[in-house]
Scaffold this motif. Structure first.
Motif, mmCIF file in Angstrom:
data_model
loop_
_atom_site.group_PDB
_atom_site.id
_atom_site.type_symbol
_atom_site.label_atom_id
_atom_site.label_comp_id
_atom_site.label_asym_id
_atom_site.label_seq_id
_atom_site.Cartn_x
_atom_site.Cartn_y
_atom_site.Cartn_z
ATOM 1 N N ILE A 49 140.387 90.989 39.705
ATOM 2 C CA ILE A 49 139.553 89.964 40.333
ATOM 3 C C ILE A 49 139.578 88.702 39.486
ATOM 4 O O ILE A 49 139.109 88.682 38.345
ATOM 5 N N GLY A 50 140.135 87.619 40.048
ATOM 6 C CA GLY A 50 140.217 86.361 39.326
ATOM 7 C C GLY A 50 139.102 85.414 39.721
ATOM 8 O O GLY A 50 138.721 85.329 40.883
ATOM 9 N N LYS A 51 138.561 84.700 38.743
ATOM 10 C CA LYS A 51 137.483 83.738 39.016
ATOM 11 C C LYS A 51 138.083 82.450 39.556
ATOM 12 O O LYS A 51 139.087 81.958 39.043
ATOM 13 N N ARG A 52 137.454 81.902 40.617
ATOM 14 C CA ARG A 52 137.937 80.658 41.218
ATOM 15 C C ARG A 52 136.759 79.738 41.507
ATOM 16 O O ARG A 52 136.407 79.499 42.662
ATOM 17 N N PRO A 53 136.096 79.213 40.479
ATOM 18 C CA PRO A 53 134.954 78.326 40.712
ATOM 19 C C PRO A 53 135.395 77.076 41.464
ATOM 20 O O PRO A 53 136.451 76.514 41.202
ATOM 21 N N GLY A 54 134.560 76.635 42.415
ATOM 22 C CA GLY A 54 134.876 75.459 43.195
ATOM 23 C C GLY A 54 135.668 75.745 44.448
ATOM 24 O O GLY A 54 135.878 74.857 45.270
ATOM 25 N N TYR A 55 136.125 77.002 44.601
ATOM 26 C CA TYR A 55 136.901 77.367 45.773
ATOM 27 C C TYR A 55 135.982 77.970 46.844
ATOM 28 O O TYR A 55 134.887 78.429 46.555
ATOM 29 N N THR A 56 136.486 77.967 48.086
ATOM 30 C CA THR A 56 135.748 78.597 49.172
ATOM 31 C C THR A 56 135.504 80.061 48.852
ATOM 32 O O THR A 56 136.386 80.758 48.348
ATOM 33 N N LEU A 91 134.255 89.824 46.610
ATOM 34 C CA LEU A 91 133.635 88.961 47.611
ATOM 35 C C LEU A 91 132.812 87.850 46.976
ATOM 36 O O LEU A 91 132.599 86.792 47.577
ATOM 37 N N ALA A 92 132.345 88.070 45.756
ATOM 38 C CA ALA A 92 131.504 87.083 45.075
ATOM 39 C C ALA A 92 132.300 85.950 44.441
ATOM 40 O O ALA A 92 131.717 84.992 43.925
ATOM 41 N N VAL A 93 133.630 86.037 44.474
ATOM 42 C CA VAL A 93 134.466 84.997 43.885
ATOM 43 C C VAL A 93 134.400 83.726 44.736
ATOM 44 O O VAL A 93 134.441 83.782 45.965
ATOM 45 N N ILE A 148 126.691 97.926 44.090
ATOM 46 C CA ILE A 148 126.363 96.670 43.418
ATOM 47 C C ILE A 148 125.977 96.896 41.971
ATOM 48 O O ILE A 148 125.385 97.930 41.616
ATOM 49 N N ASN A 149 126.325 95.930 41.150
ATOM 50 C CA ASN A 149 125.886 95.894 39.761
ATOM 51 C C ASN A 149 124.783 94.847 39.681
ATOM 52 O O ASN A 149 125.048 93.640 39.757
ATOM 53 N N PHE A 150 123.534 95.268 39.531
ATOM 54 C CA PHE A 150 122.415 94.333 39.534
ATOM 55 C C PHE A 150 122.406 93.416 38.318
ATOM 56 O O PHE A 150 121.648 92.438 38.275
ATOM 57 N N ASP A 151 123.211 93.719 37.291
ATOM 58 C CA ASP A 151 123.334 92.837 36.136
ATOM 59 C C ASP A 151 124.250 91.649 36.418
ATOM 60 O O ASP A 151 124.315 90.717 35.623
ATOM 61 N N ASP A 152 124.988 91.702 37.523
ATOM 62 C CA ASP A 152 125.947 90.658 37.862
ATOM 63 C C ASP A 152 125.303 89.688 38.852
ATOM 64 O O ASP A 152 125.075 90.033 40.019
ATOM 65 N N CYS A 153 125.004 88.485 38.401
ATOM 66 C CA CYS A 153 124.318 87.495 39.246
ATOM 67 C C CYS A 153 125.142 87.140 40.483
ATOM 68 O O CYS A 153 124.594 86.961 41.573
ATOM 69 N N GLU A 154 126.470 87.028 40.318
ATOM 70 C CA GLU A 154 127.317 86.647 41.447
ATOM 71 C C GLU A 154 127.325 87.746 42.520
ATOM 72 O O GLU A 154 127.317 87.454 43.712
ATOM 73 N N GLU A 155 127.352 88.994 42.078
ATOM 74 C CA GLU A 155 127.285 90.097 43.046
ATOM 75 C C GLU A 155 125.953 90.063 43.792
ATOM 76 O O GLU A 155 125.890 90.306 45.003
#
Length: 342
Positions: free
Chosen positions: A249-256, A282-284, A305-312
């Motif tokens: 899973i790659g991070k893509r900030p600013g992307y749709t 899905l959170a990317v 879900i991992n509740f420690d992960d804000c994006e999730e």
């Protein structure tokens, strides 16, 4: 006491041969409930039953077709090959279903010959499960079986010939532990216009799941992949999807957001199961508060879900806000990161 007169040989024969007097469709029904080994054994019951098994349209060769005390794989393999050869040699009439799934099936080169034989019959269901050893390269003759409605492969290498233009009648495709190229996979899916059910588990050879299937209703996938996208899947209603590798899973900030892309072609989804690390996928991107188009038909949702992960958490909330008619919700909690525990 009055004695009954002795029965004539003809009367005795009639009483003893009641099995032969059964209607043909009843005999067929009885045979269809037996293993191939027991079906062949019925040939000793009467002359009418002698070759009745040879017309069975459904042939299943699994662990029940051999009764051996030996644990020697060579002995088991030899016996299995002998049984299949015997059945196919004596079989008359069409074969509609062929299933080969034996736990000790290792290094059987005869499979090519059996597929060649079956390709001359109007085979509708073909199931091949190779439980041990290296992946079996599927014989090209199978791709000429245009009557197939169900195809199930386990531990196979799939390389269709250049002349393959799809299975025009295929409705169900189950691929597990297979190797198949990216272009081959995409062509296989798009060239099966009636495909309704697709199962894909533990695969290699490609990493982008581009699903273009106008008739697809059910999709079940679990494996390691980089990306997934749907196109022309407006009838797809049941989806179960699991991503088994977190590092893919790659991070893509600013992307749709992947959320928006994922649901763009799923307007009528009714049941969704998000397993393993797929919620993180899905959170990317930029997660919206709500999806542009709500999932109005979604009635069942299962989330890991991992509740420690804000994006999730954001992705999960977005999905919940976008499901106004949700009736059943299952939440599975991933193991928490020990470094976050106070």
């Amino acid at each position: 006491m009055k004695r009954e007169p002795p029965k004539s040989p003809c009367q005795t024969e009639i009483e003893l041969d009641r099995l032969s007097s059964l209607p043909g469709h009843i005999i067929d029904q009885i045979l269809s409930q037996l293993s191939i080994r027991d079906a062949v054994r019925t040939s000793v019951l009467s002359t009418k039953w002698r070759y009745k098994w040879a017309t069975l349209p459904n042939l299943v060769f699994d662990n029940h077709c051999i009764s051996l005390t030996s644990q020697d794989q060579a002995v088991i393999k030899s016996k299995l090959v002998s049984i299949i050869d015997h059945v196919l040699l004596l079989h008359t009439g069409p074969v509609y279903k062929f299933r080969l799934s034996h736990r000790d099936l290792v290094g059987v080169t005869d499979i090519d010959r059996w597929i060649l034989h079956l390709s001359r019959s109007p085979i509708r269901e073909f199931v091949l499960e190779i439980w041990k050893g290296q992946r079996y390269k599927l014989h090209s003759c199978l791709f000429s079986c245009q009557n197939l409605t169900h195809l199930e492969l386990f531990n196979c290498l799939v390389r269709p010939p250049p002349t393959f233009h799809g299975f025009k009648n295929l409705k169900s495709l189950d691929l597990q532990h297979i190797t198949i190229g990216q272009d081959v996979f995409e062509h296989l899916i798009t060239s099966c216009p009636l495909l309704e059910r697709l199962t894909l588990m533990n695969f290699d050879g490609f990493s982008h799941l581009n699903i273009n299937a106008t008739s697809l209703l059910f999709f079940d996938i679990g494996g390691v992949f980089d990306d997934v996208s749907f196109k022309n899947t407006f009838q797809l209603a049941l989806v179960s999807i699991g991503l088994y590798a977190k590092d893919k899973i790659g991070k893509r900030p600013g992307y749709t957001s992947n959320l928006i892309k994922f649901f763009a072609h799923l307007p009528h989804i009714r049941r969704l199961e998000i397993q393993s690390y797929f919620l993180k996928y899905l959170a990317v991107g930029d997660v919206p508060l709500k999806l542009p188009s709500p999932c109005v038909d979604l009635g069942y949702l299962s989330l890991r879900i991992n509740f420690d992960d804000c994006e999730e958490n954001k992705a999960a909330l977005c999905l919940l806000r976008s499901s106004p008619n949700l009736q059943e919700l299952e939440i599975l909690v991933s193991l928490l990161d020990p470094s976050n525990i106070v």
